[in-house]
Write an enzyme that holds these catalytic residues in place. Structure first.
Site, PDB file in Angstrom:
ATOM      1  N   GLY A  17       9.558  13.232   6.174  1.00 15.97           N
ATOM      2  CA  GLY A  17       9.604  14.629   6.607  1.00 15.97           C
ATOM      3  C   GLY A  17      10.351  14.795   7.921  1.00 15.97           C
ATOM      4  N   GLU A  36      10.308   7.379  17.188  1.00 13.67           N
ATOM      5  CA  GLU A  36       9.681   6.542  16.157  1.00 13.67           C
ATOM      6  C   GLU A  36       9.043   5.313  16.802  1.00 13.67           C
ATOM      7  OE1 GLU A  36       8.816   6.711  12.814  1.00 13.67           O
ATOM      8  OE2 GLU A  36       7.893   4.807  13.408  1.00 13.67           O
ATOM      9  N   CYS A  44       7.387   5.656   3.482  1.00  9.18           N
ATOM     10  CA  CYS A  44       8.052   5.549   2.183  1.00  9.18           C
ATOM     11  C   CYS A  44       8.989   4.346   2.143  1.00  9.18           C
ATOM     12  CB  CYS A  44       8.819   6.843   1.903  1.00  9.18           C
ATOM     13  SG  CYS A  44       9.752   6.788   0.391  1.00  9.18           S
ATOM     14  N   CYS A  49       6.669   3.930  -1.046  1.00 14.13           N
ATOM     15  CA  CYS A  49       7.417   4.078  -2.307  1.00 14.13           C
ATOM     16  C   CYS A  49       8.403   2.946  -2.578  1.00 14.13           C
ATOM     17  CB  CYS A  49       8.211   5.379  -2.308  1.00 14.13           C
ATOM     18  SG  CYS A  49       7.563   6.703  -1.294  1.00 14.13           S
ATOM     19  N   LYS A  52       6.948  -0.739  -2.790  1.00 10.63           N
ATOM     20  CA  LYS A  52       6.044  -0.703  -3.953  1.00 10.63           C
ATOM     21  C   LYS A  52       6.840  -0.743  -5.260  1.00 10.63           C
ATOM     22  CE  LYS A  52       5.298   2.985  -5.856  1.00 10.63           C
ATOM     23  NZ  LYS A  52       4.354   4.033  -5.617  1.00 10.63           N
ATOM     24  N   GLY A 176      -9.615   4.093  -6.410  1.00 12.23           N
ATOM     25  CA  GLY A 176      -9.358   4.743  -7.701  1.00 12.23           C
ATOM     26  C   GLY A 176      -8.133   5.619  -7.669  1.00 12.23           C
ATOM     27  N   TYR A 178      -3.801   6.266  -6.767  1.00 12.33           N
ATOM     28  CA  TYR A 178      -2.609   5.655  -7.353  1.00 12.33           C
ATOM     29  C   TYR A 178      -2.231   4.338  -6.693  1.00 12.33           C
ATOM     30  CZ  TYR A 178       0.490   7.358  -3.609  1.00 12.33           C
ATOM     31  OH  TYR A 178       1.104   7.579  -2.410  1.00 12.33           O
ATOM     32  N   GLU A 182      -1.649   1.092  -8.888  1.00  7.45           N
ATOM     33  CA  GLU A 182      -0.313   0.477  -8.916  1.00  7.45           C
ATOM     34  C   GLU A 182      -0.367  -0.984  -8.477  1.00  7.45           C
ATOM     35  OE1 GLU A 182       2.456   4.429  -8.188  1.00  7.45           O
ATOM     36  OE2 GLU A 182       1.930   3.208  -6.463  1.00  7.45           O
ATOM     37  N   HIS A 436      18.278  10.671 -30.000  1.00  9.32           N
ATOM     38  CA  HIS A 436      17.660   9.712 -30.903  1.00  9.32           C
ATOM     39  C   HIS A 436      18.351   8.358 -30.809  1.00  9.32           C
ATOM     40  CE1 HIS A 436      15.327   8.523 -34.351  1.00  9.32           C
ATOM     41  NE2 HIS A 436      16.423   8.022 -34.899  1.00  9.32           N
TER      42      HIS A 436
END
Ligand code: FAD
Length: 451
Positions: A17, A36, A44, A49, A52, A176, A178, A182, A436
């Site tokens: 963000g 920072e 992330c 993210c 991971k 429990g 994500y 994961e 398909h």
């Protein structure tokens, strides 16, 4: 004319963000600084993210080597090197950190390394230097929590899991949400004896019940041991292992225990008590619909506000806020129909309402469902199944929810999300010609309503 402040905007936290807000603000002419404490890119990039998903890819190979045999490949006995994976992942993250640095510098943003402290509505201290600033944006994210039980200090969190010196033979993961689900898939896929302990009846509260049941079943089929309605009450070290006492009276021993029971907003040490910025009972910064705190010159976005904790949400909020402050546009983020994916094995992805929510919000809902063995597995002997669901409001024919458990569910649901966001009807889904052979084409050929 002398500028009134050192910077127009001072962003605290260079995560998803903060970086987006800083770049958009600078692009609109605001003199911007970003502080920072750790590495550019935030959770992330460094502990979320990205690493991971890289670990997820690695863990999926275990099954794929096996699947390949059905297609005529002789793969021998593949060997896995954990240190190599960690090293390669670290190299990729360093590359991303540098890209972030370049993006910020190219936008003319001052990067300040260190812990920022707010000392007033228009002052921030970092590295013993005080800066005067027009506005402050808090985008400090969150951090994982450890359990308050005897022995809780011996457990690791997802932050640590990315840097383990070696892969354990056995791991117990508690949670429990994500992240727990994961990591259970990741460790299990890498050959670790994996147990997932969850205090509730099913993991992934808030997702479609049937999808949760299906994923739980698929995880068990792949070898994850699930202890549901269970908690850990105490942990004791025992040589280089840990003894676990469970709430049901059972005991176990393991090499490693990982907790993924939620994340807390990063607000400590920011000087918020003195500056008058208010927090809610979860420690999250309270903001209004324009991301403004009680102090008019101080704003907050992303995980530190403890709402939808997702990178694309933090990014959207950062961009919207910067455009509203420096581009005269409304600070509007549309939080409806946010698609999301659990990178479990198999994936679980969704957009819109769950069946339970749809039935409580609409008078007349039709559920379309299909469950099948993916074509790939007709040759592999792998008995993984796929589930797809569409929920349709009969009054308008609009598709109000889509759910999938199966290979590449995240990739597929992303496309479906655009249709749902655009208000597509079931008739429009049906008149779309499928690709398909794919699993995704099932979403446009679902004829069978479940009564
Ligand atoms: P962050 O990205 O957390 O950035 C905050 C930054 O502020 C950090 O770099 C921190 O060091 C810095 N900071 C804190 N305090 C100070 C201070 N006083 N001074 C200076 N700097 C400070 N989201 C998804 O969308 N998809 C996923 O697949 C996904 N997977 C995830 C997996 C894991 C294991 C975790 C933990 C998270 C995952 N997330 C995922 C969530 C995602 O990472 C967060 O929602 C997102 O990073 C939030 O962005 P943010 O800008 O609010 O904060």
């Amino acid at each position: 004319m002398m500028a009134k402040f050192d910077f127009d905007l001072f962003v605290i936290g260079a995560g998803s963000g903060g970086v987006r807000a800083a770049r958009v603000a600078a692009g609109l002419g605001a003199r911007t600084a970003i502080a920072e404490l750790h590495q550019l890119g935030g959770t992330c990039v460094n502990a979320g993210c990205v690493p991971k998903k890289l670990f997820y890819y690695s863990s999926a190979y275990g099954e794929e080597f096996n699947d390949a045999k059905g297609f005529g490949w002789e793969t021998g006995s593949p060997r896995f090197n954990w240190q190599q994976l960690v090293q390669n992942k670290d190299r990729e993250i360093s590359r991303l950190n540098e890209i972030y640095r370049k993006l910020l510098l190219d936008a003319g943003i001052a990067i300040l390394s260190g812990q920022a402290l707010i000392t007033g509505p228009h002052t921030v201290i970092i590295n013993n230097t005080t800066y005067t600033v027009g506005r402050i944006l808090i985008a400090t994210g969150g951090r994982p929590v450890l359990p308050d039980i005897p022995g809780g200090q011996y457990c690791i969190t997802s932050d640590d899991a990315f840097h383990l010196q070696q892969l354990p033979e056995k791991i117990v993961i508690v949670g429990g949400g994500y992240i727990a689900v994961e990591f259970a898939g990741i460790f299990n896929g890498l050959g670790v004896d994996t147990t997932l302990v969850h205090r509730g009846r099913l993991p992934l509260q808030g997702f479609d019940h049937e999808a949760r049941e299906m994923l739980t079943h698929e995880m068990q089929k792949k070898g994850v041991r699930l202890l549901l309605n269970t908690n850990i009450t105490a942990i004791e070290p025992d040589a280089d292992r840990y003894r676990i006492s469970y709430s049901d009276g059972n005991r176990d021993a393991t090499d490693l225990i990982m907790y993924a029971i939620g994340r807390r907003p990063n607000t400590a040490g920011l000087g918020l008590e003195k500056s008058g910025v208010k927090l809610d009972k979860n420690g999250a910064i309270i903001i209004n619909s324009s991301y403004q705190t009680d102090i008019p010159s101080i704003y907050a976005i992303g995980d530190v506000t403890h709402r939808r904790q997702l990178t694309p949400v933090a990014i959207a909020e950062g961009a919207a806020l910067a455009r509203s402050l420096y581009g005269n546009q409304p600070a509007a983020v549309d939080y409806s129909n946010i698609a999301t994916c659990i990178f479990s094995q198999p994936n679980l992805a969704m957009v819109g309402l769950t069946e339970e929510q749809a039935k409580s919000q609409y008078a007349d809902i039709t559920v379309y469902r299909t469950s099948f063995r993916p074509m790939k597995h007709t040759m592999t002997g792998n008995n993984e199944k796929t589930l797809m669901k569409l929920l349709v409001d009969n009054a308008t024919d609009k598709v109000v929810g889509a759910h999938m458990v199966g290979m590449d569910a995240g990739e597929i649901i992303q496309g479906i999300a655009i249709a749902i966001k655009a208000g597509a009807t079931k008739t429009q889904f049906d008149s779309t010609i499928g690709i398909h052979p794919t699993a995704a084409e099932e979403f446009v050929t679902m004829k069978q309503a479940v009564l």
